[in-house]
Design a protein around this motif. Structure first.
Motif, PDB file in Angstrom:
ATOM      1  N   LEU A  11       0.832  -1.208   0.000  1.00  0.00           N
ATOM      2  CA  LEU A  11       0.000   0.000   0.000  1.00  0.00           C
ATOM      3  C   LEU A  11       0.864   1.255   0.000  1.00  0.00           C
ATOM      4  O   LEU A  11       0.585   2.224  -0.715  1.00  0.00           O
ATOM      5  CB  LEU A  11      -0.917  -0.018   1.223  1.00  0.00           C
ATOM      6  CG  LEU A  11      -2.098   0.960   1.242  1.00  0.00           C
ATOM      7  CD1 LEU A  11      -2.972   0.779   0.008  1.00  0.00           C
ATOM      8  CD2 LEU A  11      -2.907   0.783   2.511  1.00  0.00           C
ATOM      9  N   ILE A  12       1.922   1.246   0.783  1.00  0.00           N
ATOM     10  CA  ILE A  12       2.857   2.379   0.819  1.00  0.00           C
ATOM     11  C   ILE A  12       3.505   2.571  -0.555  1.00  0.00           C
ATOM     12  O   ILE A  12       3.614   3.694  -1.063  1.00  0.00           O
ATOM     13  CB  ILE A  12       3.928   2.158   1.906  1.00  0.00           C
ATOM     14  CG1 ILE A  12       3.301   2.307   3.296  1.00  0.00           C
ATOM     15  CG2 ILE A  12       5.079   3.150   1.739  1.00  0.00           C
ATOM     16  CD1 ILE A  12       4.223   1.905   4.440  1.00  0.00           C
ATOM     17  N   THR A  13       3.920   1.466  -1.166  1.00  0.00           N
ATOM     18  CA  THR A  13       4.548   1.539  -2.496  1.00  0.00           C
ATOM     19  C   THR A  13       3.579   2.091  -3.530  1.00  0.00           C
ATOM     20  O   THR A  13       3.954   2.897  -4.393  1.00  0.00           O
ATOM     21  CB  THR A  13       5.031   0.142  -2.930  1.00  0.00           C
ATOM     22  OG1 THR A  13       6.000  -0.332  -1.993  1.00  0.00           O
ATOM     23  CG2 THR A  13       5.664   0.199  -4.316  1.00  0.00           C
ATOM     24  N   LEU A  14       2.301   1.679  -3.439  1.00  0.00           N
ATOM     25  CA  LEU A  14       1.284   2.167  -4.367  1.00  0.00           C
ATOM     26  C   LEU A  14       1.132   3.679  -4.282  1.00  0.00           C
ATOM     27  O   LEU A  14       1.127   4.375  -5.311  1.00  0.00           O
ATOM     28  CB  LEU A  14      -0.052   1.486  -4.064  1.00  0.00           C
ATOM     29  CG  LEU A  14      -1.263   1.950  -4.897  1.00  0.00           C
ATOM     30  CD1 LEU A  14      -1.073   1.601  -6.367  1.00  0.00           C
ATOM     31  CD2 LEU A  14      -2.548   1.329  -4.360  1.00  0.00           C
ATOM     32  N   HIS A  15       1.025   4.208  -3.074  1.00  0.00           N
ATOM     33  CA  HIS A  15       0.877   5.656  -2.906  1.00  0.00           C
ATOM     34  C   HIS A  15       2.154   6.397  -3.285  1.00  0.00           C
ATOM     35  O   HIS A  15       2.098   7.512  -3.804  1.00  0.00           O
ATOM     36  CB  HIS A  15       0.463   5.973  -1.467  1.00  0.00           C
ATOM     37  CG  HIS A  15      -0.992   5.740  -1.204  1.00  0.00           C
ATOM     38  ND1 HIS A  15      -1.982   6.549  -1.714  1.00  0.00           N
ATOM     39  CD2 HIS A  15      -1.634   4.771  -0.508  1.00  0.00           C
ATOM     40  CE1 HIS A  15      -3.166   6.106  -1.341  1.00  0.00           C
ATOM     41  NE2 HIS A  15      -2.989   5.022  -0.614  1.00  0.00           N
ATOM     42  N   GLN A  16       3.311   5.779  -3.042  1.00  0.00           N
ATOM     43  CA  GLN A  16       4.577   6.395  -3.438  1.00  0.00           C
ATOM     44  C   GLN A  16       4.643   6.533  -4.960  1.00  0.00           C
ATOM     45  O   GLN A  16       5.064   7.581  -5.479  1.00  0.00           O
ATOM     46  CB  GLN A  16       5.752   5.553  -2.945  1.00  0.00           C
ATOM     47  CG  GLN A  16       7.129   6.132  -3.286  1.00  0.00           C
ATOM     48  CD  GLN A  16       7.449   7.379  -2.494  1.00  0.00           C
ATOM     49  OE1 GLN A  16       7.519   7.337  -1.267  1.00  0.00           O
ATOM     50  NE2 GLN A  16       7.651   8.503  -3.179  1.00  0.00           N
ATOM     51  N   ARG A  17       4.195   5.502  -5.671  1.00  0.00           N
ATOM     52  CA  ARG A  17       4.219   5.552  -7.132  1.00  0.00           C
ATOM     53  C   ARG A  17       3.251   6.594  -7.668  1.00  0.00           C
ATOM     54  O   ARG A  17       3.567   7.319  -8.614  1.00  0.00           O
ATOM     55  CB  ARG A  17       3.877   4.166  -7.696  1.00  0.00           C
ATOM     56  CG  ARG A  17       5.017   3.151  -7.558  1.00  0.00           C
ATOM     57  CD  ARG A  17       4.576   1.770  -8.010  1.00  0.00           C
ATOM     58  NE  ARG A  17       5.676   0.803  -7.899  1.00  0.00           N
ATOM     59  CZ  ARG A  17       5.516  -0.515  -7.981  1.00  0.00           C
ATOM     60  NH1 ARG A  17       4.296  -1.015  -8.187  1.00  0.00           N
ATOM     61  NH2 ARG A  17       6.544  -1.311  -7.879  1.00  0.00           N
ATOM     62  N   LYS A  18       2.042   6.657  -7.072  1.00  0.00           N
ATOM     63  CA  LYS A  18       1.070   7.670  -7.494  1.00  0.00           C
ATOM     64  C   LYS A  18       1.626   9.069  -7.272  1.00  0.00           C
ATOM     65  O   LYS A  18       1.490   9.954  -8.127  1.00  0.00           O
ATOM     66  CB  LYS A  18      -0.240   7.496  -6.713  1.00  0.00           C
ATOM     67  CG  LYS A  18      -1.065   6.297  -7.140  1.00  0.00           C
ATOM     68  CD  LYS A  18      -2.354   6.217  -6.337  1.00  0.00           C
ATOM     69  CE  LYS A  18      -3.225   5.043  -6.771  1.00  0.00           C
ATOM     70  NZ  LYS A  18      -4.463   4.962  -5.962  1.00  0.00           N
ATOM     71  N   TYR A  19       2.252   9.263  -6.113  1.00  0.00           N
ATOM     72  CA  TYR A  19       2.846  10.567  -5.796  1.00  0.00           C
ATOM     73  C   TYR A  19       3.955  10.909  -6.797  1.00  0.00           C
ATOM     74  O   TYR A  19       3.990  12.018  -7.347  1.00  0.00           O
ATOM     75  CB  TYR A  19       3.399  10.548  -4.371  1.00  0.00           C
ATOM     76  CG  TYR A  19       4.232  11.741  -4.015  1.00  0.00           C
ATOM     77  CD1 TYR A  19       3.627  12.956  -3.670  1.00  0.00           C
ATOM     78  CD2 TYR A  19       5.619  11.681  -4.016  1.00  0.00           C
ATOM     79  CE1 TYR A  19       4.388  14.067  -3.349  1.00  0.00           C
ATOM     80  CE2 TYR A  19       6.388  12.789  -3.692  1.00  0.00           C
ATOM     81  CZ  TYR A  19       5.770  13.976  -3.358  1.00  0.00           C
ATOM     82  OH  TYR A  19       6.530  15.065  -3.044  1.00  0.00           O
ATOM     83  N   ASP A  20       4.849   9.954  -7.046  1.00  0.00           N
ATOM     84  CA  ASP A  20       5.968  10.193  -7.966  1.00  0.00           C
ATOM     85  C   ASP A  20       5.468  10.515  -9.371  1.00  0.00           C
ATOM     86  O   ASP A  20       5.994  11.403 -10.045  1.00  0.00           O
ATOM     87  CB  ASP A  20       6.895   8.968  -8.009  1.00  0.00           C
ATOM     88  CG  ASP A  20       7.660   8.763  -6.703  1.00  0.00           C
ATOM     89  OD1 ASP A  20       7.740   9.725  -5.914  1.00  0.00           O
ATOM     90  OD2 ASP A  20       8.159   7.651  -6.482  1.00  0.00           O
ATOM     91  N   LEU A 214      -3.759  17.379  -5.557  1.00  0.00           N
ATOM     92  CA  LEU A 214      -3.640  15.931  -5.671  1.00  0.00           C
ATOM     93  C   LEU A 214      -2.298  15.443  -5.118  1.00  0.00           C
ATOM     94  O   LEU A 214      -2.232  14.428  -4.422  1.00  0.00           O
ATOM     95  CB  LEU A 214      -3.762  15.508  -7.139  1.00  0.00           C
ATOM     96  CG  LEU A 214      -5.164  15.261  -7.685  1.00  0.00           C
ATOM     97  CD1 LEU A 214      -5.107  14.974  -9.174  1.00  0.00           C
ATOM     98  CD2 LEU A 214      -5.837  14.115  -6.949  1.00  0.00           C
ATOM     99  N   ILE A 215      -1.230  16.168  -5.451  1.00  0.00           N
ATOM    100  CA  ILE A 215       0.101  15.799  -4.955  1.00  0.00           C
ATOM    101  C   ILE A 215       0.132  15.848  -3.430  1.00  0.00           C
ATOM    102  O   ILE A 215       0.643  14.933  -2.773  1.00  0.00           O
ATOM    103  CB  ILE A 215       1.173  16.729  -5.568  1.00  0.00           C
ATOM    104  CG1 ILE A 215       1.356  16.415  -7.053  1.00  0.00           C
ATOM    105  CG2 ILE A 215       2.507  16.586  -4.831  1.00  0.00           C
ATOM    106  CD1 ILE A 215       2.206  17.424  -7.800  1.00  0.00           C
ATOM    107  N   LYS A 221      -1.265  10.977   2.515  1.00  0.00           N
ATOM    108  CA  LYS A 221      -1.618   9.566   2.674  1.00  0.00           C
ATOM    109  C   LYS A 221      -0.366   8.719   2.859  1.00  0.00           C
ATOM    110  O   LYS A 221      -0.331   7.809   3.691  1.00  0.00           O
ATOM    111  CB  LYS A 221      -2.404   9.084   1.451  1.00  0.00           C
ATOM    112  CG  LYS A 221      -3.843   9.553   1.397  1.00  0.00           C
ATOM    113  CD  LYS A 221      -4.562   8.956   0.200  1.00  0.00           C
ATOM    114  CE  LYS A 221      -6.035   9.369   0.170  1.00  0.00           C
ATOM    115  NZ  LYS A 221      -6.731   8.811  -1.021  1.00  0.00           N
ATOM    116  N   LEU A 222       0.665   9.025   2.080  1.00  0.00           N
ATOM    117  CA  LEU A 222       1.919   8.298   2.174  1.00  0.00           C
ATOM    118  C   LEU A 222       2.559   8.473   3.542  1.00  0.00           C
ATOM    119  O   LEU A 222       3.001   7.500   4.172  1.00  0.00           O
ATOM    120  CB  LEU A 222       2.869   8.778   1.067  1.00  0.00           C
ATOM    121  CG  LEU A 222       4.239   8.099   0.970  1.00  0.00           C
ATOM    122  CD1 LEU A 222       4.069   6.609   0.702  1.00  0.00           C
ATOM    123  CD2 LEU A 222       5.050   8.749  -0.150  1.00  0.00           C
TER     124      LEU A 222
END
Length: 238
Positions: A11-20, A214-215, A221-222
């Motif tokens: 879940l953390i990786t998912l939000h990190q990718r969305k953020y990036d 959004l960012i 969330k991250l």
């Protein structure tokens, strides 16, 4: 426990990718929605706009400028008042519309220092320590001497913030490697900004502010998920 933390990490990786991805997308749009050097139209623009952009000096886009000052920190009569007072460290590098202002000065502090009241809807630009940072404030405030505030904006406020921030970042990149300790008011006001019609400015300003929202959402969330993981690791492996 292993499966639980593995799911949390995913879940953390998912939000990190969305953020990036959002950060990269914003950077790309900043390049494509503003004209390149020597050009009068951007690569991407909203439908219905065809007129060439103009280059305008920042000094033409504001009515007045206001400096700042710092009341003596040894006099308690100057502090804990009702006038918001910002310093360079309060302004984050890539945040143009959100700032935490922990300090406020009194009327006495204002009158007995170089600090001044800046009208609402102004842009505070860091011109000394932290050159390149700026913040838009919709309320009255005061600043330290590290700022020049741009007041009476003649264009769309959000667009002007993004255009100026982009120009300052480009200038910093050009002289990368040398220590930039400050910029004079004269040099700041002479900077050229690409200016489309006010209607096009407004649409560009809305787009980038929505991207920033959004960012920020994904960043929070991250950070929340990372804090939850850290807290659970501490409590479950004590």
């Amino acid at each position: 426990l292993g499966n639980f933390f593995a799911d949390l990490d995913r879940l953390i990786t998912l939000h990190q990718r969305k953020y990036d991805k959002l950060v990269i997308f914003k950077k790309s749009m900043l390049e494509k929605m503003f004209p390149k050097d020597g050009e009068s139209v951007p690569e991407i623009r909203f439908a219905g706009f065809t007129d060439p952009w103009e280059q305008r000096q920042l000094g033409e886009l504001v009515t007045t400028t206001i400096g700042g000052g710092t009341p003596s920190t040894s006099n308690p009569a100057y502090w804990d008042g009702e006038i918001p007072w910002i310093q360079s460290s309060n302004v984050l590098e890539d945040t143009l519309f959100d700032v935490d202002i922990p300090k406020a000065i009194t009327q006495k502090g204002l009158e007995e220092s170089a600090a001044q009241i800046v009208p609402e809807n102004s842009i505070a630009v860091v011109t000394h320590v932290g050159v390149g940072k700026l913040i838009y404030l919709p309320f009255q405030y005061s600043t330290s001497q590290d700022f020049i505030s741009l007041c009476g904006l003649k264009g769309d406020a959000r667009y002007t913030c993004y255009a100026l921030w982009k120009r300052l970042q480009e200038d910093l990149h050009i002289v990368q490697g040398s220590a930039i300790k400050g910029i004079t008011k004269e040099d700041l006001l002479e900077k050229n900004l690409p200016m489309p019609s006010v209607e096009e400015q407004a649409q560009i300003g809305v787009l980038f502010s929505q991207l920033d929202n959004l960012i920020t959402l994904h960043q929070r969330k991250l950070e929340l998920l990372q804090n939850i993981k850290k807290s659970l690791l501490d409590k479950m492996f004590a």
